[in-house]
Write a protein that holds these residues in place. Sequence first.
Motif, short mmCIF file in Angstrom:
data_model
loop_
_atom_site.label_atom_id
_atom_site.label_comp_id
_atom_site.label_asym_id
_atom_site.label_seq_id
_atom_site.Cartn_x
_atom_site.Cartn_y
_atom_site.Cartn_z
N LYS A 100 27.56 48.52 27.14
CA LYS A 100 28.54 49.10 27.51
C LYS A 100 29.06 49.15 29.07
N LEU A 101 27.95 49.58 29.88
CA LEU A 101 28.32 49.75 31.26
C LEU A 101 28.40 48.25 31.90
N ILE A 102 27.73 47.34 31.39
CA ILE A 102 27.59 45.97 31.86
C ILE A 102 29.07 45.25 31.57
N ASN A 103 29.53 45.55 30.23
CA ASN A 103 30.82 45.11 29.94
C ASN A 103 32.00 45.68 30.64
N GLU A 104 31.89 46.80 31.04
CA GLU A 104 32.98 47.42 32.04
C GLU A 104 32.64 46.87 33.23
N VAL A 105 31.68 46.63 33.78
CA VAL A 105 31.63 46.12 35.00
C VAL A 105 32.20 44.68 35.22
N ARG A 106 31.86 43.89 33.98
CA ARG A 106 32.31 42.61 33.96
C ARG A 106 33.89 42.55 34.12
N ALA A 107 34.41 43.28 33.22
CA ALA A 107 35.76 43.46 32.86
C ALA A 107 36.55 43.66 34.21
N MET A 108 35.89 44.71 34.96
CA MET A 108 36.63 45.00 36.30
C MET A 108 36.43 43.85 37.29
N LEU A 109 35.17 43.25 37.35
CA LEU A 109 35.08 42.03 38.34
C LEU A 109 36.12 41.08 37.84
N LEU A 110 36.07 40.82 36.78
CA LEU A 110 37.25 39.62 36.20
C LEU A 110 38.47 40.18 36.91
N SER A 111 39.11 41.25 36.45
CA SER A 111 40.27 41.91 36.67
C SER A 111 40.38 41.60 38.30
N PHE A 112 39.48 42.17 39.03
CA PHE A 112 39.49 42.13 40.51
C PHE A 112 39.71 40.58 40.98
N LEU A 113 38.80 39.77 40.41
CA LEU A 113 38.80 38.32 40.98
C LEU A 113 40.07 37.73 40.64
N LYS A 114 40.66 37.99 39.54
CA LYS A 114 42.07 37.40 39.05
C LYS A 114 43.18 37.86 40.15
N PHE A 115 43.01 39.26 40.60
CA PHE A 115 43.91 39.76 41.51
C PHE A 115 43.90 39.24 42.75
N LEU A 116 42.58 39.17 43.30
CA LEU A 116 42.54 38.33 44.70
C LEU A 116 42.85 36.78 44.55
N ARG A 117 42.47 36.22 43.42
CA ARG A 117 42.93 34.63 43.40
C ARG A 117 44.46 34.55 43.51
N ASN A 118 45.18 35.48 42.69
CA ASN A 118 46.65 35.44 42.53
C ASN A 118 47.19 35.93 43.81
N SER A 119 46.59 36.72 44.55
CA SER A 119 47.42 37.24 45.83
C SER A 119 47.18 35.95 46.94
N ASN A 120 46.04 35.34 46.66
CA ASN A 120 46.04 34.01 47.76
C ASN A 120 46.92 33.08 47.30
N SER A 121 47.32 32.58 46.10
CA SER A 121 48.22 31.64 45.92
C SER A 121 49.61 32.12 45.93
N ALA A 122 49.85 33.50 45.83
CA ALA A 122 51.07 33.98 46.03
C ALA A 122 51.56 33.87 47.53
N ASN A 123 50.45 34.07 48.42
CA ASN A 123 50.91 34.12 49.80
C ASN A 123 50.11 32.98 50.43
N PRO A 124 50.41 31.87 50.32
CA PRO A 124 49.75 30.62 50.85
C PRO A 124 49.57 30.72 52.35
N PRO A 125 48.75 30.20 53.13
CA PRO A 125 48.73 30.21 54.61
C PRO A 125 49.82 29.46 55.25
N LYS A 126 50.56 29.95 56.16
CA LYS A 126 51.44 28.99 56.86
C LYS A 126 51.09 28.22 57.75
N PRO A 127 51.70 26.84 57.75
CA PRO A 127 51.32 25.76 58.60
C PRO A 127 51.33 26.05 60.09
#
Length: 127
Positions: A100-127
């Motif tokens: 249960k603890l491991i699954n909670e950690v995994r879910a939180m990691l996946l959610s955080f990874l999704k957030f980080l990756r979406n924030s990168n694509s939402a704000n692409p670096p400026k040329p």
Amino acid sequence: MRDYKKLDVWKKSHEMYIYIKKNIATKFPKEERYELTSQLLRAALSVPLNIVEGCGRFTNKDFAHFLDNSLGSANEADYCCFAAFECNYITIEEYNTANKLINEVRAMLLSFLKFLRNSNSANPPKP
């Protein structure tokens, strides 16, 4: 730089590590000291350590790399706990709590990874 102690995912992964160290690994027979016990403890400790290391990185992409490593270590810890249950080193209740603890950690990691990756694509670096 982020303060890892403020991250809920770090808090949960720390809780997971402490539970595994105190309540799971201590149940293994001595002959497992250099095999399953060592592997489980290294995997469980690697989860919060990778979060801490990632917090020291300056880009979301670098941070995400360390969260990916944490996710892999959580999967590894999950299997080690399952193997311990299958070998009758721990009870079903102990396995279920660890899982249960491991699954909670995994879910939180996946959610955080999704957030980080979406924030990168939402704000692409400026040329």
